[in-house]
Scaffold this motif. Structure first.
Motif, PDB file in Angstrom:
ATOM      1  N   HIS A 173       0.837  -1.195   0.000  1.00  0.00           N
ATOM      2  CA  HIS A 173       0.000   0.000   0.000  1.00  0.00           C
ATOM      3  C   HIS A 173       0.878   1.252   0.000  1.00  0.00           C
ATOM      4  O   HIS A 173       1.984   1.241   0.545  1.00  0.00           O
ATOM      5  CB  HIS A 173      -0.877   0.067   1.263  1.00  0.00           C
ATOM      6  N   PHE A 194     -16.908  12.665  -1.763  1.00  0.00           N
ATOM      7  CA  PHE A 194     -15.929  11.715  -2.296  1.00  0.00           C
ATOM      8  C   PHE A 194     -15.623  10.658  -1.238  1.00  0.00           C
ATOM      9  O   PHE A 194     -14.685  10.807  -0.439  1.00  0.00           O
ATOM     10  CB  PHE A 194     -14.644  12.433  -2.711  1.00  0.00           C
ATOM     11  N   PRO A 195     -16.392   9.587  -1.186  1.00  0.00           N
ATOM     12  CA  PRO A 195     -16.213   8.590  -0.124  1.00  0.00           C
ATOM     13  C   PRO A 195     -14.863   7.886  -0.161  1.00  0.00           C
ATOM     14  O   PRO A 195     -14.467   7.268   0.841  1.00  0.00           O
ATOM     15  CB  PRO A 195     -17.366   7.604  -0.374  1.00  0.00           C
ATOM     16  N   ALA A 196     -14.157   7.963  -1.282  1.00  0.00           N
ATOM     17  CA  ALA A 196     -12.845   7.304  -1.342  1.00  0.00           C
ATOM     18  C   ALA A 196     -11.800   8.009  -0.480  1.00  0.00           C
ATOM     19  O   ALA A 196     -10.783   7.412  -0.125  1.00  0.00           O
ATOM     20  CB  ALA A 196     -12.358   7.241  -2.793  1.00  0.00           C
ATOM     21  N   VAL A 197     -12.041   9.275  -0.149  1.00  0.00           N
ATOM     22  CA  VAL A 197     -11.103  10.009   0.706  1.00  0.00           C
ATOM     23  C   VAL A 197     -11.282   9.557   2.156  1.00  0.00           C
ATOM     24  O   VAL A 197     -12.404   9.538   2.679  1.00  0.00           O
ATOM     25  CB  VAL A 197     -11.316  11.526   0.601  1.00  0.00           C
ATOM     26  N   ASN A 211      -0.841   7.733  -9.002  1.00  0.00           N
ATOM     27  CA  ASN A 211      -1.859   6.808  -9.510  1.00  0.00           C
ATOM     28  C   ASN A 211      -1.285   5.911 -10.608  1.00  0.00           C
ATOM     29  O   ASN A 211      -1.498   4.682 -10.614  1.00  0.00           O
ATOM     30  CB  ASN A 211      -3.044   7.573 -10.087  1.00  0.00           C
ATOM     31  N   LEU A 255      -7.988  11.422  -6.852  1.00  0.00           N
ATOM     32  CA  LEU A 255      -9.250  10.685  -6.860  1.00  0.00           C
ATOM     33  C   LEU A 255      -9.679  10.296  -8.263  1.00  0.00           C
ATOM     34  O   LEU A 255     -10.322   9.258  -8.462  1.00  0.00           O
ATOM     35  CB  LEU A 255     -10.347  11.516  -6.193  1.00  0.00           C
ATOM     36  N   LYS A 263      -4.241   4.773  -1.028  1.00  0.00           N
ATOM     37  CA  LYS A 263      -5.268   5.387  -0.197  1.00  0.00           C
ATOM     38  C   LYS A 263      -4.935   6.866  -0.015  1.00  0.00           C
ATOM     39  O   LYS A 263      -3.786   7.220   0.252  1.00  0.00           O
ATOM     40  CB  LYS A 263      -5.368   4.694   1.166  1.00  0.00           C
TER      41      LYS A 263
END
Length: 351
Positions: free
Chosen positions: A56, A118-121, A94, A87, A105
């Protein structure tokens, strides 16, 4: 202050690891620094057959009050804009993480602006940026402790998924200024040896940055590592330091990126020196102070590509070297297994 229990690396396996390295079908030491890397990974994992699982990279983002003094070539809103770029998958980190199969992450440690849509944050916002350390401490001691704890919690959560290799990246306009003053105070090196051009300042802009940081350095009487972090740090830097400490506590391999990430490690090492033993230093940045920082830490970087981007890009670029090191240690034949005669001038070894 969060508690961390980091064990210094047990050296009992060191001789057996070296024996295994020397028994491979090659002249002793012929793979150079790759052998050193393989041995280090094996020692961190306390095994003769190390494995890399679920790598990661954590990218911590935050804003800095010192940006108001014009110490960066870019306006503060670029921090928020770059998080959006992460993102959308368009940043260098990326690209490199996709290429290497590394999970990425993105952490809002203290960006000015909201990412609720932005739920990925990962929301670990301590505040919307630090205060201007030219006039007051960047954060309170309480906020500093909260940031350390937040970073540590995330690292432990990632480790619980099976990850055993964790890289650290960052994004934050003006964070080279924060890292410069952290370096200056934690190493006692002259400020001129810590100062660099950051995102590409010209000579006049660098002179201005030097004047601002010199004045800021004289505003604070911080002496302990925690006080120094609170006086000059960014929320992304402090959360990185906490994550590094927790990752070492969990026995993970820590991939250290460039100038900013290494400043976070300086702070982590000042708090708990044993964290240094779990680190792989991925590259030497073009930023002026980074080479001196690595020398201070007695670290040898895997790469020297004149990088100065941050984001954890050096971690992703260096990761294939870890894969190569572990692969040759586990898969390369020994003289005995291959039936190859050894040099008559070296002591015979067995796998």
């Amino acid at each position: 202050m969060p508690n961390f229990y980091i064990q210094p690396l047990d050296q009992k396996l060191a001789a057996a690891i070296q024996l295994k390295l020397d028994s491979k079908t090659k002249p002793v030491g012929a793979l150079g620094s790759l052998e050193t890397l393989a041995g280090h990974v094996a020692l961190i994992q306390q095994t003769l057959t190390p494995q890399l699982r679920s790598p990661h990279v954590l990218v911590f983002a935050a804003d800095h009050g010192i940006a108001a003094e014009g110490v960066s070539k870019y306006p503060q809103e670029v921090t928020y804009q770059m998080v959006l770029n992460f993102l959308s998958g368009g940043a260098a980190i990326n690209v490199f993480c996709r290429q290497q199969g590394i999970a990425l992450k993105i952490v809002d440690a203290g960006v000015k602006g909201s990412f609720t849509e932005f739920p990925a944050v990962i929301n670990q916002k301590i505040a919307e940026g630090t205060r201007n350390f030219l006039h007051e401490p960047a954060m309170s001691i309480t906020q500093c402790e909260q940031a350390l704890a937040a970073g540590a919690k995330l690292a432990r959560e990632v480790a619980a998924t099976g990850c055993n290799v964790l890289g650290f990246g960052e994004m934050g306009i003006a964070n080279t200024s924060a890292a410069t003053l952290l370096m200056h105070h934690l190493t006692s090196l002259p400020l001129t040896e810590c100062l660099g051009r950051g995102t590409g300042l010209d000579d006049d802009q660098l002179t201005h940055k030097a004047a601002i940081l010199t004045a800021a350095a004289q505003q604070h009487t911080a002496t302990s590592p925690l006080e120094i972090l609170a006086a000059f740090g960014g929320f992304e830097i402090v959360q990185m330091a906490g994550a590094m400490l927790a990752a070492a506590e969990q026995g993970l391999i820590l991939l250290i990126d460039g100038f900013i990430a290494t400043a976070a490690l300086l702070a982590a090492t000042a708090l708990h020196p044993a964290v240094r033993e779990y680190c792989v230093f991925c590259h030497q940045s073009e930023e002026t102070g980074h080479q001196r920082m690595l020398t201070y830490l007695q670290a040898w970087p895997l790469l020297n590509l004149n990088l100065r981007l941050g984001e954890g890009t050096g971690c992703a670029l260096a990761y294939p070297l870890l894969v190569a090191a572990v692969s040759f240690l586990n898969e390369m034949a020994s003289f005995e297994s291959a039936g190859v005669s050894q040099s008559t001038t070296q002591t015979p070894v067995t796998a």
